[in-house]
Design a protein around this motif. Structure first.
Motif, short mmCIF file in Angstrom:
data_model
loop_
_atom_site.label_atom_id
_atom_site.label_comp_id
_atom_site.label_asym_id
_atom_site.label_seq_id
_atom_site.Cartn_x
_atom_site.Cartn_y
_atom_site.Cartn_z
N GLY A 198 0.86 -1.13 -0.13
CA GLY A 198 0.18 0.09 0.12
C GLY A 198 1.00 1.18 0.08
O GLY A 198 0.58 2.27 -0.70
N PHE A 199 1.85 1.30 0.96
CA PHE A 199 2.70 2.40 1.04
C PHE A 199 3.53 2.60 -0.31
O PHE A 199 3.89 3.83 -0.93
N ALA A 200 3.98 1.49 -0.98
CA ALA A 200 4.62 1.52 -2.24
C ALA A 200 3.76 1.34 -3.39
O ALA A 200 4.30 1.01 -4.41
N ASP A 202 2.67 3.35 -5.68
CA ASP A 202 3.13 4.25 -6.61
C ASP A 202 4.31 3.54 -7.45
O ASP A 202 4.35 3.27 -8.69
N LEU A 203 5.34 2.97 -6.77
CA LEU A 203 6.46 2.25 -7.36
C LEU A 203 5.81 0.94 -8.01
O LEU A 203 6.13 0.52 -8.98
N LEU A 204 5.08 0.25 -7.49
CA LEU A 204 4.39 -1.11 -8.12
C LEU A 204 3.64 -0.61 -9.15
O LEU A 204 3.59 -1.24 -10.16
N ALA A 205 2.82 0.48 -9.40
CA ALA A 205 2.19 0.99 -10.48
C ALA A 205 3.16 1.09 -11.71
O ALA A 205 2.73 0.81 -12.85
N ARG A 206 4.20 1.75 -11.26
CA ARG A 206 5.39 2.06 -12.38
C ARG A 206 5.88 0.72 -12.80
O ARG A 206 6.39 0.53 -14.04
N ALA A 207 5.94 -0.24 -12.20
CA ALA A 207 6.53 -1.54 -12.61
C ALA A 207 5.54 -2.49 -12.79
O ALA A 207 5.91 -3.88 -12.75
N GLY A 208 4.16 -2.06 -13.10
CA GLY A 208 3.29 -3.16 -13.71
C GLY A 208 2.76 -4.01 -12.76
O GLY A 208 2.32 -5.25 -13.09
N GLY A 209 2.85 -3.69 -11.41
CA GLY A 209 2.19 -4.29 -10.31
C GLY A 209 3.23 -5.44 -9.72
O GLY A 209 2.89 -6.29 -8.91
N ARG A 210 4.54 -5.74 -10.29
CA ARG A 210 5.65 -6.54 -9.69
C ARG A 210 6.55 -5.84 -8.93
O ARG A 210 7.24 -5.13 -9.57
N ALA A 211 6.71 -6.34 -7.58
CA ALA A 211 7.78 -5.87 -7.03
C ALA A 211 9.33 -6.09 -7.47
O ALA A 211 10.18 -5.30 -7.70
N ASP A 212 9.27 -7.18 -8.11
CA ASP A 212 10.69 -7.59 -8.75
C ASP A 212 10.82 -6.82 -10.00
O ASP A 212 12.09 -7.07 -10.48
N ALA A 213 9.82 -6.19 -10.51
CA ALA A 213 10.17 -5.34 -11.91
C ALA A 213 10.47 -3.78 -11.73
O ALA A 213 10.77 -3.49 -12.45
N ILE A 214 10.71 -3.49 -10.20
CA ILE A 214 11.06 -2.31 -9.94
C ILE A 214 12.54 -1.90 -10.24
O ILE A 214 13.33 -2.84 -9.92
N THR A 215 12.72 -0.85 -10.97
CA THR A 215 14.22 -0.65 -11.38
C THR A 215 14.49 0.71 -10.78
O THR A 215 13.95 1.34 -10.11
N ALA A 221 12.35 8.32 -10.72
CA ALA A 221 11.14 9.14 -11.14
C ALA A 221 10.16 9.49 -10.27
O ALA A 221 9.73 10.53 -9.93
N ALA A 222 9.87 8.26 -9.30
CA ALA A 222 8.97 8.41 -8.28
C ALA A 222 9.28 9.44 -7.20
O ALA A 222 8.63 10.19 -6.64
N ALA A 223 10.56 9.34 -6.86
CA ALA A 223 10.99 10.27 -5.88
C ALA A 223 11.17 11.68 -6.56
O ALA A 223 10.80 12.59 -5.76
N GLN A 224 11.50 11.96 -7.59
CA GLN A 224 11.28 13.15 -8.30
C GLN A 224 10.08 13.79 -8.26
O GLN A 224 9.56 15.00 -8.12
N ASP A 225 8.98 12.85 -8.29
CA ASP A 225 7.73 13.29 -8.01
C ASP A 225 7.03 13.07 -6.58
O ASP A 225 5.76 13.62 -6.62
N GLY A 226 7.71 13.08 -5.83
CA GLY A 226 7.35 13.24 -4.40
C GLY A 226 6.91 12.26 -3.78
O GLY A 226 6.20 12.07 -2.78
N ASP A 227 7.24 10.89 -4.25
CA ASP A 227 6.27 9.66 -3.92
C ASP A 227 7.14 9.24 -2.43
O ASP A 227 8.18 9.15 -2.38
N PRO A 228 6.26 9.13 -1.38
CA PRO A 228 6.97 9.02 -0.09
C PRO A 228 7.84 7.72 0.10
O PRO A 228 8.86 7.50 0.70
N ALA A 229 7.36 6.66 -0.72
CA ALA A 229 8.17 5.21 -0.51
C ALA A 229 9.31 5.51 -1.45
O ALA A 229 10.43 4.95 -0.67
N ALA A 230 9.22 6.10 -2.44
CA ALA A 230 10.52 6.43 -3.20
C ALA A 230 11.83 7.18 -2.35
O ALA A 230 12.89 6.75 -2.12
#
Length: 334
Positions: A198-200, A202-215, A221-230
């Motif tokens: 839940g906290f992550a 935005d990161l999951l959405a950017r990676a197609g819903g797969r944690a192992d696909a996060i790069t 990009a998420a951190a630059q957009d202000g995402d708290p998890a990133a």
């Protein structure tokens, strides 16, 4: 103006450029790296040198290679990603191209480039950290690149920061680069997405819903957009980075740290937490000056610029102002 060639040998590409005495690149060429073929890598390097030498009156070649480079500035003792073991790379390229050739560790070349032409121009004791897949580094003191007696100084990524910690590719456990590198950033984000989806979100959405696909690109990009998890991931990695910097300061007492490498493209997202953690962990911090922490300025081509300039000084004996230096060496070794 003495023109030299700088070459940056990476795991996926080999980039080369003609560089002048001001650190300006006049022409660049690139080829893919045949990483599983040591002889093939040497052939590609020779081809790039001949290509550039056909269009510019170059006088020497500098090669930055990831791995341990011997004090002879020619032999690659160990390059884990290129299968070089005690490889006389400098002599091979020199014989193939007819140009004097110097080989240097790629992080040392980057450190020299930043100290000469980038963010380290005003520093006296400068520590450069290249934060990418792992952590490389270099030390420049009073205009001298410190290589150590055997040529393998400043392997900062393998400082032990966590006894019995994560296994490292070097064979040890708890190395710094396992906690404060681009690979560590991705691991932190993936772990966070697994335990707190839940906290992550935005990161999951950017990676197609797969944690192992996060790069790493997703996290930045998420951190630059202000995402708290990133942002939390960068805080964790930055804190580990500052932790190691405080240990380095206990050894070298630098006036300047420079953070370079691919992860530094995140800018203040990385530098800020690292600088804060560094100052917080610094021994006797209330009673001593604190080194400045800057981001690198030269970007992805710093290795080319640094390798070319090292070749100029070590082969041609040219000082920074272009004059000859007695004995042919401006930058002492060791």
């Amino acid at each position: 103006m003495a023109l030299t060639i700088g070459i940056d040998v990476g795991g996926t590409k080999i980039a080369a450029g003609v560089v002048d005495t001001d650190g300006v690149i006049h022409r660049m060429v690139r080829r893919d790296t045949p990483s599983h073929d040591a002889r093939g890598v040497e052939n590609v390097i020779a081809e790039l040198v001949r290509d550039l030498a056909d269009t510019h009156p170059v006088q020497a070649v500098g090669i930055g290679a990831a791995g341990f480079v011997a004090a002879d500035l020619s032999t690659v003792l160990f390059a884990p990603n290129l299968a070089w073991r005690n490889e006389p790379l400098g002599a091979v390229v020199e014989a193939a191209c007819g140009l004097p050739t110097v080989v240097e560790n790629d992080a040392n070349a980057a450190a020299w480039g930043e100290a000469r032409f980038g963010a380290g121009r005003t520093g006296q004791t400068v520590v450069v950290l290249t934060v990418g897949t792992g952590i490389g580094g270099g030390i420049v003191v009073d205009g001298v690149l410190h290589r150590g007696k055997f040529g393998v100084a400043a392997e900062f990524g393998h400082l032990n920061v966590e006894p019995h910690g994560r296994r490292c590719g070097c064979g040890n456990h708890g190395c710094w680069e396992r906690y404060a590198s681009g690979r560590a950033l991705v691991r932190e984000a993936q772990d966070l997405a697994n335990v707190s989806p839940g906290f992550a979100a935005d990161l999951l959405a950017r990676a197609g819903g797969r944690a192992d696909a996060i790069t790493g690109l997703h996290v930045t990009a998420a951190a630059q957009d202000g995402d708290p998890a990133a942002l939390e991931c960068f805080r964790v990695i930055g804190s580990w980075l500052g932790h190691g910097m405080a240990d380095i300061a206990a050894f070298f007492d630098p006036d300047l740290f420079i953070i370079g490498g691919g992860v530094c493209e995140a800018g203040e997202l990385l530098r800020g937490p690292a600088a804060a953690a560094f100052e917080n962990r610094l021994t006797g911090r209330a009673h001593r000056p604190v080194a400045e922490v800057r981001l690198a300025e030269l970007g992805a081509n710093v290795g080319i610029v640094g390798a070319a300039d090292l070749a100029r000084e070590r082969v041609l004996g040219l000082a920074h102002n272009g004059s000859r230096v007695s004995g042919g060496v401006q930058c002492p070794i060791g």
